[in-house]
Design a protein around this motif. Structure first.
Motif, PDB file in Angstrom:
ATOM      1  N   SER A  22       0.822  -1.200   0.000  1.00 53.31           N
ATOM      2  CA  SER A  22       0.000   0.000   0.000  1.00 53.31           C
ATOM      3  C   SER A  22       0.866   1.264   0.000  1.00 53.31           C
ATOM      4  N   LEU A  23       1.897   1.261   0.834  1.00 52.15           N
ATOM      5  CA  LEU A  23       2.779   2.426   0.903  1.00 52.15           C
ATOM      6  C   LEU A  23       3.574   2.593  -0.390  1.00 52.15           C
ATOM      7  N   GLU A  28       4.793   5.752  -4.948  1.00 55.64           N
ATOM      8  CA  GLU A  28       5.131   5.726  -6.372  1.00 55.64           C
ATOM      9  C   GLU A  28       4.115   6.516  -7.194  1.00 55.64           C
ATOM     10  N   SER A  29       2.894   6.630  -6.688  1.00 55.41           N
ATOM     11  CA  SER A  29       1.863   7.369  -7.419  1.00 55.41           C
ATOM     12  C   SER A  29       2.170   8.862  -7.499  1.00 55.41           C
ATOM     13  N   VAL A  30       3.068   9.343  -6.622  1.00 55.30           N
ATOM     14  CA  VAL A  30       3.478  10.753  -6.683  1.00 55.30           C
ATOM     15  C   VAL A  30       4.925  10.881  -7.175  1.00 55.30           C
ATOM     16  N   GLY A  31       5.386   9.852  -7.884  1.00 58.83           N
ATOM     17  CA  GLY A  31       6.676   9.934  -8.560  1.00 58.83           C
ATOM     18  C   GLY A  31       7.896   9.611  -7.720  1.00 58.83           C
ATOM     19  N   ASP A 112      -3.354   9.952   3.634  1.00 57.07           N
ATOM     20  CA  ASP A 112      -2.309   9.754   2.625  1.00 57.07           C
ATOM     21  C   ASP A 112      -1.486  11.014   2.403  1.00 57.07           C
ATOM     22  N   GLN A 113      -2.159  12.148   2.287  1.00 56.70           N
ATOM     23  CA  GLN A 113      -1.452  13.392   1.997  1.00 56.70           C
ATOM     24  C   GLN A 113      -0.533  13.804   3.145  1.00 56.70           C
ATOM     25  N   VAL A 114      -0.939  13.489   4.363  1.00 54.98           N
ATOM     26  CA  VAL A 114      -0.084  13.798   5.522  1.00 54.98           C
ATOM     27  C   VAL A 114       1.236  13.036   5.413  1.00 54.98           C
TER      28      VAL A 114
END
Length: 212
Positions: A22-23, A28-31, A112-114
């Motif tokens: 999950s992590l 990886e979804s934000v590069g 997630d954003q935190v």
């Protein structure tokens, strides 16, 4: 365009495979580049001191816990910023982790954003650390290129000796000191006395200067 994070890695250490996956997907979804490990010992064996990045590590793991693994990081010459995560966090754990140098302590489930924001902050801190380390290595190489006499002149000059006083101290003439000083400053790539003092302090050649 090359990403600033391209050369950095987020090392995720968690014994729960679902959490690791999950992590990894999230980061990886934000590069971000991610490597995952099920325990700290495997991470220690795989880590290369030249790598830059940060660690996201679970507090509670079988065998070597995250708290104890954090204490062992210096033994393995690992200076990466650490973000501790836990599904069973408490004040004592958080205090221990932060006292040992963790950047932050996040309880699961977290936003997630935190987590992403904390990871970006950690990566920025490690970029700065890496740049300082590389700069210090370059300065040390320049210092190592000095001759014995140039080092002696350096030590005297940054302690406040004039060229004539340095010459008297070393038993040589002032012109020779001036020549050594010019060569030494060229090798150290500094243009002023102030820069020279800063370099000398960074090298540990000068701890305090008394101008009284």
């Amino acid at each position: 365009m090359t990403s600033n994070n391209e050369a950095q890695t987020v090392f995720v250490i968690d014994d729960d495979a679902d959490v690791r996956d999950s992590l990894q997907w999230l980061l990886e979804s934000v590069g971000l580049k991610v490597r995952t490990f099920e325990d700290a010992l495997t991470f220690f064996d795989a880590f290369d001191e030249q790598q830059s990045g940060c660690i996201v590590m679970d507090v509670r793991m079988p065998g070597l816990s995250g708290i104890n693994a954090q204490k062992k990081l210096p033994e393995h010459n690992i200076e990466l910023p650490v973000i501790m995560i836990s599904a069973h966090g408490n004040v004592d754990m958080a205090v221990r982790a932060l006292t040992q140098g963790a950047l932050t302590f996040i309880e699961k489930p977290f936003d997630d954003q935190v987590l992403i924001d904390h990871v970006h902050n950690a990566l920025e801190k490690d970029r700065a650390r890496f740049a300082r380390r590389n700069s210090q290595a370059r300065i040390r190489e320049r210092y190592d290129s000095l001759t014995r006499r140039e080092r002696q002149v350096l030590e005297l000059i940054v302690k406040g000796f004039s060229n004539q006083e340095a010459a008297d101290e070393l038993g040589i003439n002032r012109k020779t000191v001036e020549g050594h000083r010019a060569n030494m400053m060229a090798k150290m790539k500094v243009d002023s006395f102030a820069e020279l003092v800063q370099v000398a302090i960074g090298l540990g050649q000068v701890k305090t200067l008394d101008f009284s």
